[in-house]
Design a protein around this motif. Structure first.
Motif, PDB file in Angstrom:
ATOM      1  N   LEU A   1       0.841  -1.191   0.000  1.00 58.92           N
ATOM      2  CA  LEU A   1       0.000   0.000   0.000  1.00 58.92           C
ATOM      3  C   LEU A   1       0.878   1.244   0.000  1.00 58.92           C
ATOM      4  O   LEU A   1       1.858   1.326   0.746  1.00 58.92           O
ATOM      5  CB  LEU A   1      -0.920   0.008   1.219  1.00 58.92           C
ATOM      6  N   ASN A   2       0.507   2.209  -0.851  1.00 62.68           N
ATOM      7  CA  ASN A   2       1.171   3.512  -0.859  1.00 62.68           C
ATOM      8  C   ASN A   2       0.250   4.484  -0.139  1.00 62.68           C
ATOM      9  O   ASN A   2      -0.605   5.139  -0.743  1.00 62.68           O
ATOM     10  CB  ASN A   2       1.437   3.969  -2.304  1.00 62.68           C
ATOM     11  N   THR A   3       0.412   4.539   1.185  1.00 56.66           N
ATOM     12  CA  THR A   3      -0.503   5.337   1.996  1.00 56.66           C
ATOM     13  C   THR A   3      -0.095   6.799   1.994  1.00 56.66           C
ATOM     14  O   THR A   3       1.090   7.142   1.899  1.00 56.66           O
ATOM     15  CB  THR A   3      -0.512   4.812   3.428  1.00 56.66           C
ATOM     16  N   GLU A   4      -1.108   7.658   2.069  1.00 59.12           N
ATOM     17  CA  GLU A   4      -0.911   9.102   2.174  1.00 59.12           C
ATOM     18  C   GLU A   4      -2.190   9.681   2.775  1.00 59.12           C
ATOM     19  O   GLU A   4      -3.236   9.052   2.767  1.00 59.12           O
ATOM     20  CB  GLU A   4      -0.641   9.710   0.798  1.00 59.12           C
ATOM     21  N   PRO A   5      -2.109  10.868   3.328  1.00 69.57           N
ATOM     22  CA  PRO A   5      -3.315  11.468   3.902  1.00 69.57           C
ATOM     23  C   PRO A   5      -4.378  11.712   2.830  1.00 69.57           C
ATOM     24  O   PRO A   5      -4.066  12.169   1.723  1.00 69.57           O
ATOM     25  CB  PRO A   5      -2.814  12.777   4.522  1.00 69.57           C
ATOM     26  N   MET A   6      -5.602  11.395   3.155  1.00 71.68           N
ATOM     27  CA  MET A   6      -6.694  11.591   2.211  1.00 71.68           C
ATOM     28  C   MET A   6      -7.980  11.866   2.983  1.00 71.68           C
ATOM     29  O   MET A   6      -8.079  11.557   4.176  1.00 71.68           O
ATOM     30  CB  MET A   6      -6.881  10.361   1.315  1.00 71.68           C
ATOM     31  N   ILE A   7      -8.961  12.455   2.301  1.00 76.36           N
ATOM     32  CA  ILE A   7     -10.267  12.762   2.882  1.00 76.36           C
ATOM     33  C   ILE A   7     -11.295  11.898   2.167  1.00 76.36           C
ATOM     34  O   ILE A   7     -11.443  11.950   0.946  1.00 76.36           O
ATOM     35  CB  ILE A   7     -10.602  14.262   2.757  1.00 76.36           C
ATOM     36  N   MET A   8     -12.026  11.091   2.950  1.00 79.86           N
ATOM     37  CA  MET A   8     -12.953  10.118   2.383  1.00 79.86           C
ATOM     38  C   MET A   8     -14.095  10.804   1.649  1.00 79.86           C
ATOM     39  O   MET A   8     -14.555  10.332   0.607  1.00 79.86           O
ATOM     40  CB  MET A   8     -13.478   9.200   3.504  1.00 79.86           C
ATOM     41  N   SER A   9     -14.593  11.915   2.169  1.00 81.50           N
ATOM     42  CA  SER A   9     -15.722  12.578   1.503  1.00 81.50           C
ATOM     43  C   SER A   9     -15.334  13.052   0.104  1.00 81.50           C
ATOM     44  O   SER A   9     -16.136  12.965  -0.839  1.00 81.50           O
ATOM     45  CB  SER A   9     -16.211  13.751   2.358  1.00 81.50           C
ATOM     46  N   ASP A  10     -14.099  13.547  -0.077  1.00 80.42           N
ATOM     47  CA  ASP A  10     -13.651  13.949  -1.413  1.00 80.42           C
ATOM     48  C   ASP A  10     -13.549  12.758  -2.348  1.00 80.42           C
ATOM     49  O   ASP A  10     -13.932  12.839  -3.528  1.00 80.42           O
ATOM     50  CB  ASP A  10     -12.300  14.658  -1.311  1.00 80.42           C
ATOM     51  N   MET A  11     -13.042  11.623  -1.820  1.00 83.72           N
ATOM     52  CA  MET A  11     -12.903  10.436  -2.663  1.00 83.72           C
ATOM     53  C   MET A  11     -14.284   9.918  -3.075  1.00 83.72           C
ATOM     54  O   MET A  11     -14.479   9.507  -4.229  1.00 83.72           O
ATOM     55  CB  MET A  11     -12.136   9.349  -1.883  1.00 83.72           C
ATOM     56  N   ILE A  12     -15.269   9.954  -2.143  1.00 80.38           N
ATOM     57  CA  ILE A  12     -16.624   9.517  -2.502  1.00 80.38           C
ATOM     58  C   ILE A  12     -17.203  10.432  -3.571  1.00 80.38           C
ATOM     59  O   ILE A  12     -17.911   9.992  -4.497  1.00 80.38           O
ATOM     60  CB  ILE A  12     -17.507   9.481  -1.249  1.00 80.38           C
ATOM     61  N   GLY A  13     -16.908  11.737  -3.496  1.00 79.13           N
ATOM     62  CA  GLY A  13     -17.389  12.652  -4.534  1.00 79.13           C
ATOM     63  C   GLY A  13     -16.832  12.299  -5.900  1.00 79.13           C
ATOM     64  O   GLY A  13     -17.555  12.355  -6.898  1.00 79.13           O
ATOM     65  N   GLN A  14     -15.531  11.951  -5.958  1.00 77.00           N
ATOM     66  CA  GLN A  14     -14.954  11.555  -7.252  1.00 77.00           C
ATOM     67  C   GLN A  14     -15.642  10.303  -7.798  1.00 77.00           C
ATOM     68  O   GLN A  14     -15.945  10.208  -8.990  1.00 77.00           O
ATOM     69  CB  GLN A  14     -13.452  11.303  -7.086  1.00 77.00           C
ATOM     70  N   VAL A  15     -15.888   9.311  -6.908  1.00 75.48           N
ATOM     71  CA  VAL A  15     -16.515   8.063  -7.361  1.00 75.48           C
ATOM     72  C   VAL A  15     -17.924   8.321  -7.862  1.00 75.48           C
ATOM     73  O   VAL A  15     -18.360   7.765  -8.884  1.00 75.48           O
ATOM     74  CB  VAL A  15     -16.502   7.040  -6.212  1.00 75.48           C
ATOM     75  N   ILE A  16     -18.663   9.203  -7.152  1.00 73.08           N
ATOM     76  CA  ILE A  16     -20.039   9.493  -7.573  1.00 73.08           C
ATOM     77  C   ILE A  16     -20.030  10.139  -8.957  1.00 73.08           C
ATOM     78  O   ILE A  16     -20.885   9.839  -9.812  1.00 73.08           O
ATOM     79  CB  ILE A  16     -20.726  10.387  -6.525  1.00 73.08           C
ATOM     80  N   ARG A  17     -19.067  11.027  -9.204  1.00 73.30           N
ATOM     81  CA  ARG A  17     -19.004  11.660 -10.527  1.00 73.30           C
ATOM     82  C   ARG A  17     -18.708  10.634 -11.619  1.00 73.30           C
ATOM     83  O   ARG A  17     -19.196  10.736 -12.740  1.00 73.30           O
ATOM     84  CB  ARG A  17     -17.937  12.760 -10.519  1.00 73.30           C
ATOM     85  N   ILE A  18     -17.907   9.619 -11.283  1.00 71.77           N
ATOM     86  CA  ILE A  18     -17.558   8.606 -12.290  1.00 71.77           C
ATOM     87  C   ILE A  18     -18.760   7.734 -12.634  1.00 71.77           C
ATOM     88  O   ILE A  18     -19.012   7.422 -13.802  1.00 71.77           O
ATOM     89  CB  ILE A  18     -16.375   7.758 -11.786  1.00 71.77           C
ATOM     90  N   VAL A  19     -19.531   7.329 -11.629  1.00 71.99           N
ATOM     91  CA  VAL A  19     -20.625   6.384 -11.862  1.00 71.99           C
ATOM     92  C   VAL A  19     -21.972   7.083 -12.024  1.00 71.99           C
ATOM     93  O   VAL A  19     -22.998   6.400 -12.152  1.00 71.99           O
ATOM     94  CB  VAL A  19     -20.706   5.377 -10.696  1.00 71.99           C
ATOM     95  N   ARG A  20     -21.987   8.415 -11.985  1.00 71.97           N
ATOM     96  CA  ARG A  20     -23.250   9.129 -12.085  1.00 71.97           C
ATOM     97  C   ARG A  20     -23.951   8.811 -13.402  1.00 71.97           C
ATOM     98  O   ARG A  20     -25.169   8.610 -13.464  1.00 71.97           O
ATOM     99  CB  ARG A  20     -23.004  10.633 -11.952  1.00 71.97           C
ATOM    100  N   GLY A  21     -23.173   8.777 -14.485  1.00 71.20           N
ATOM    101  CA  GLY A  21     -23.791   8.530 -15.801  1.00 71.20           C
ATOM    102  C   GLY A  21     -24.447   7.173 -15.869  1.00 71.20           C
ATOM    103  O   GLY A  21     -25.557   7.032 -16.391  1.00 71.20           O
ATOM    104  N   ARG A  22     -23.793   6.172 -15.346  1.00 71.36           N
ATOM    105  CA  ARG A  22     -24.371   4.825 -15.405  1.00 71.36           C
ATOM    106  C   ARG A  22     -25.630   4.723 -14.532  1.00 71.36           C
ATOM    107  O   ARG A  22     -26.588   4.043 -14.859  1.00 71.36           O
ATOM    108  CB  ARG A  22     -23.347   3.803 -14.950  1.00 71.36           C
TER     109      ARG A  22
END
Length: 941
Positions: free
Chosen positions: A728-749
């Motif tokens: 694993l290449n761990t680094e600080p991240m914010i889960m809410s931002d990552m969920i926003g990116q995923v929602i944008r990717i699958v929104r069309g489907r």
């Protein structure tokens, strides 16, 4: 009607005022007793003046003045003065010179006798002391020899272990196989434990090995807080020390007593805990110099007398040859029984001689003082008789049937409440002292005594709460006077005791009847005395069939009709009897003091049933052991086959890894080219394609290429995770931002499937994780939820912050999953085998890969679903990823087979260690399974 009315109208027959208590009317002496029926019509006689009080003789003779209180007078011819006694004795022996010679001879005889007794006593003491020292020294020498043999045996065993051509652990294991060794360790010169038995290394490493002789052996000990001394043997070989701890008590054989093995410094090597905890000097009560003289002196053995705990004891020490050890012990100084026998013999001889001399002197004096002493003895006898009669709880009575008078001794008069003085009463007045119901009975017994002889009767007092037992016998005086002389005893307490005894007997009989055991008492003639109902029930006796006095053989004959079999007990105290109804009775017989027997029968049916069940369980256990023996052999064969199959599987796994690495490069290169050029053609970067169908085909080519590349990446990632190579290449991240990116990717489907895509949550705290892995987890779960949710459904993502991390949930209102399929969905390449699932593309790696990535972060992965309602996938991610050190697989199949085979061997040894044919069972030598081979895979692609 009252018997014997007294004068002046006194109803109790007591004398009137001014009269003596013992006065009687003259006419009353000659008045006969009239029974109750005839006395009703006769008037009461008038009271004549009282006569003079006299005292009847003890033997029924003439009355004599009272002399009870007279002092004892010295018999004639005797004197309390010692000089008078010597003068009289000298005169009887023939003069004072004869008396002196006799006295000197007697004294010389007794002096010589005492000197000889003292000489023999001292000689016996010295002989006993020398014998005690010799026996004690011999016992200590034997014990020292035994300790030396035990040490030599264990040292030879340690040398045998060092002579093995084996590694350190094998040497230690071989050393620990001795039945006397409880722990062993191999320690280098720096005190580092190279090999050890479990839990022994650190303790054995604390021993001092400074100034250790090269190639030598030292004997030391470890003493715990409870005082238990553990002998330790240390053998040096090169730069290594092989240390073996012996079981406590190995050298002395018994850890209870005062025997111990001690080093010359005073340290206890082996012995009871009291010696080790108190110390050698304190326990044996010796000083440091005395200890040094015993352990380091030139004498091989020492036995001296000491005072220990206010008791004289022998303290002994024997040096063990070729060592710095000594065996020490204390033994009480016992008295020789022969000394006591000699003392007893001399005492008997002394007393016999003294008695003989005394008898001779006594015979001389008796012959001289026979006549004078006879008078004195008669006076003493009279005084003793009076003291016995007056002191008894009753007294003497005498009825003169000729004169109708009754004599009462002083003690009997006191008992009857007439005062403490002898008295003579008229017979009617005497009978009036007893209850009305007993007077006629007593008078009738007196009248018939001349015919019936002696009699005994119990009477109750008229005005006192007492009972008397009167015994009488008829006699005559010289003047042919008819007399009945007897004794009356107060039996009030005896009657009360008898009543209490009868009540106790009743309670005893009730207790025997209520017993659950049978109880029978036989007398010394083997006749039946007492039994309870349980005895009749056990052996089939009808009520009333048993009678007191029946012979033992007759009762036994009838009882045998109810017995099926009889088994005698090993100790011979009784037997166990099986009745015809199936019950078992343990029948015990005990002899009583009077020669009779007591028989007790206890029902033991439940005990015998348990014994039979235990025997059945034992047989089942033996069958199980036989099965285990066969399984042990089969497991050894399986272990060997497993080793071969494992090697082939590891080789195949390595080939698979190399194949996947090569194929990833070979597949990714053309797929990257296909995806790149199709993307350029889709965007028409170099001009239009012409026909619109080309653009549709290009879209299909791009989608298929990207999908195939994604599948290849999933397969490679799963292979890395299974091989333990995924990092694993761990680094600080914010889960809410990552969920926003995923929602944008699958929104069309989601919009294409007419689904609502909802995110429930606010800004989340920062965590340390691998963004690519987290994104892949969210994409896999979200796309799965969209894929299996029909139109109009809802897919919801939520995040719940916690102190240790985040809880993420992906929920849908789709088709749901049955509880039987949830357990296998997280396995690679697993899909639900249903008509609906086969209508969608997929390889079944999404959930398995997501679960593996979550667990790689240190989180938990859970699926909950209801068919027809939807599915919720919950996973947790910690705030920080804890890097785990690689651990060997503890559940390796080969190791499990080895451990199982060893466990079976231990079970067989614990059950007796014998094969059915009698041969001992040897533990199987199963090689432990080697650790799994690392999977090297080329992940350059």
């Amino acid at each position: 009607m009252n018997y014997g009315h007294a004068q002046n109208g006194n109803p109790n027959g007591a004398p009137a005022t001014g009269q003596s208590p013992t006065s009687v009317a003259p006419n009353a002496l000659a008045q006969p007793y009239v029974p109750q029926q005839a006395a009703a019509a006769r008037p009461a006689p008038t009271a004549p003046p009282p006569p003079r009080v006299t005292q009847a003789g003890a033997n029924g003779g003439p009355a004599m003045p009272a002399r009870i209180g007279a002092p004892y007078s010295v018999p004639p011819g005797t004197s309390g003065d010692g000089n008078d006694f010597v003068a009289r004795l000298s005169e009887r022996l023939g003069g004072r010179n004869v008396f002196k010679r006799l006295l000197i001879t007697t004294l010389l005889f007794f002096t010589l006798f005492l000197v000889m007794a003292v000489w023999v006593f001292i000689n016996d003491l010295n002989r006993t002391k020398a014998e005690d020292i010799r026996l004690f020294e011999t016992a200590l020498t034997s014990q020292a020899t035994s300790v030396a043999r035990a040490l030599d045996s264990e040292i030879e065993w340690v040398d045998s272990a060092l002579a093995l051509n084996a590694n350190a652990q094998q040497i230690v294991n071989f050393t620990a196989r001795s039945r006397r060794i409880v722990g062993a360790a191999l320690i280098d010169a720096n005190g580092v434990v190279r090999a050890e038995t479990p839990g022994a290394g650190q303790q054995l490493a604390r021993l001092d090995r400074r100034n250790f002789p090269q190639g030598g052996v030292t004997i030391d000990s470890l003493i715990n807080d409870k005082g238990t001394a553990t002998p330790v043997i240390t053998r040096k070989s090169g730069d290594m020390y092989l240390v073996a701890a012996l079981a406590p008590g190995t050298l002395i054989g018994n850890r209870v007593g005062t025997l111990s093995v001690v080093e010359d410094s005073g340290r206890v090597i082996d012995g009871p805990s009291e010696i080790a905890s108190q110390g050698t000097q304190t326990f044996y009560r010796i000083s440091a110099n005395q200890l040094a003289d015993v352990t380091r002196g030139t004498v091989s053995s020492t036995v001296v007398s000491r005072m220990r705990n206010d008791e004289k004891v022998w303290f002994g020490a024997v040096h063990i040859p070729n060592s710095n050890l000594s065996v020490m012990d204390v033994r009480p100084r016992l008295k020789d029984p022969s000394i006591i026998q000699n003392l007893f013999l001399f005492g008997v001889l002394f007393l016999g001689a003294a008695w003989l001399i005394w008898m001779l002197m006594n015979q001389l004096l008796k012959q001289i003082d026979a006549v004078r002493q006879q008078d004195a003895d008669e006076e003493v006898s009279r005084q003793r008789y009076r003291a016995a009669v007056d002191g008894s709880n009753g007294g003497i009575w005498e009825i003169d049937l000729t004169r109708n008078t009754a004599y009462l001794s002083r003690s009997l008069a006191k008992t009857m409440g007439l005062g403490e003085t002898e008295c003579v009463l008229p017979l009617p007045q005497f009978l009036a002292l007893f209850s009305v119901s007993h007077r006629d009975q007593f008078y009738s017994a007196l009248k018939r005594s001349n015919v019936n002889g002696a009699f005994e009767i119990e009477l109750a007092a008229a005005n006192l709460p007492i009972f008397l037992s009167c015994r009488g016998r008829p006699t005559y005086r010289d003047d042919q006077t008819k007399l009945v002389i007897g004794m009356a005893l107060d039996i009030t307490e005896a009657r009360g005791a008898q009543a209490r005894l009868q009540a106790a007997e009743v309670r005893l009989f009730d207790a025997l009847r209520s017993m659950n055991d049978s109880f029978v008492i036989w007398d010394q003639m083997d006749r039946l005395v007492l039994w309870n109902s349980k005895f009749e029930e056990f052996f089939g006796f009808l009520p009333g069939q048993l009678q007191q006095g029946m012979q033992y053989v007759m009762v036994e004959y009838h009882a045998q009709q109810s017995m099926a079999q009889t088994q005698q007990l090993d100790d011979g105290t009784g037997s166990e009897i099986q009745l015809h109804d199936g019950r078992w009775v343990r029948y015990l017989e005990t002899n009583t003091v009077d020669g009779g027997r007591v028989s007790i029968g206890t029902e033991i049916t439940a005990i015998r049933t348990r014994e039979n069940q235990l025997q059945v369980n034992q047989d089942a256990l033996e069958k199980t052991i036989n099965v285990l023996r066969k399984s042990q052999i089969r497991i050894v064969e399986l272990a060997e086959n497993y080793e071969q199959e494992k090697i082939r599987a590891e080789e195949a796994n390595q080939s698979k890894s190399e194949f996947l690495a090569n194929m990833s490069h070979e597949l990714r290169t053309p797929l990257n080219a296909i995806n790149g050029f199709s993307d350029i053609m889709k965007k028409e970067m170099f001009g239009p394609l012409g026909d619109p169908r080309y653009k549709e085909y290009v879209n299909d080519i791009l989608f298929s290429g990207q999908h195939l590349l994604s599948l290849i990446n999933d397969i490679l990632d799963m292979s890395k995770i299974e091989a333990g190579k995924m990092t694993l290449n761990t680094e600080p991240m914010i889960m809410s931002d990552m969920i926003g990116q995923v929602i944008r990717i699958v929104r069309g489907r989601a919009d294409e499937n007419r689904l609502k895509l909802i995110y429930e949550g606010n800004q989340t705290p920062e965590i340390d994780a691998d963004p690519r892995a987290v994104k892949q987890i969210l994409l896999n779960l979200t796309t799965n939820a969209i894929k299996f949710t029909p139109e109009g459904g809802v897919v919801t993502l939520s995040v719940e912050p916690k102190s240790a991390g985040l809880i993420v949930r992906v929920s849908d209102t789709g088709i749901g999953i049955s509880s039987e399929d949830i357990s296998r969905l997280a396995q690679p390449f697993e899909q639900i085998d249903s008509q609906h699932s086969r209508q969608h593309e997929g390889t079944g790696l999404g959930l398995a890969l997501s679960k593996s990535l979550v667990e790689l972060h240190g989180g938990n992965f859970n699926i909950s679903s209801i068919v027809g309602e939807g599915t919720t996938v919950t996973f947790t991610l910690p705030s920080y990823v804890q890097k785990k050190a690689p651990q060997p697989d503890a559940n390796e199949v080969g190791s499990e087979i080895s451990r199982l085979a060893q466990d079976i061997a231990e079970v067989l040894q614990a059950s007796g260690g014998q094969m059915p044919g009698g041969a001992p069972v040897a533990p199987p030598h199963v090689k432990p399974a080697p650790p799994p081979m690392p999977l090297h895979r080329n992940t350059a692609a």
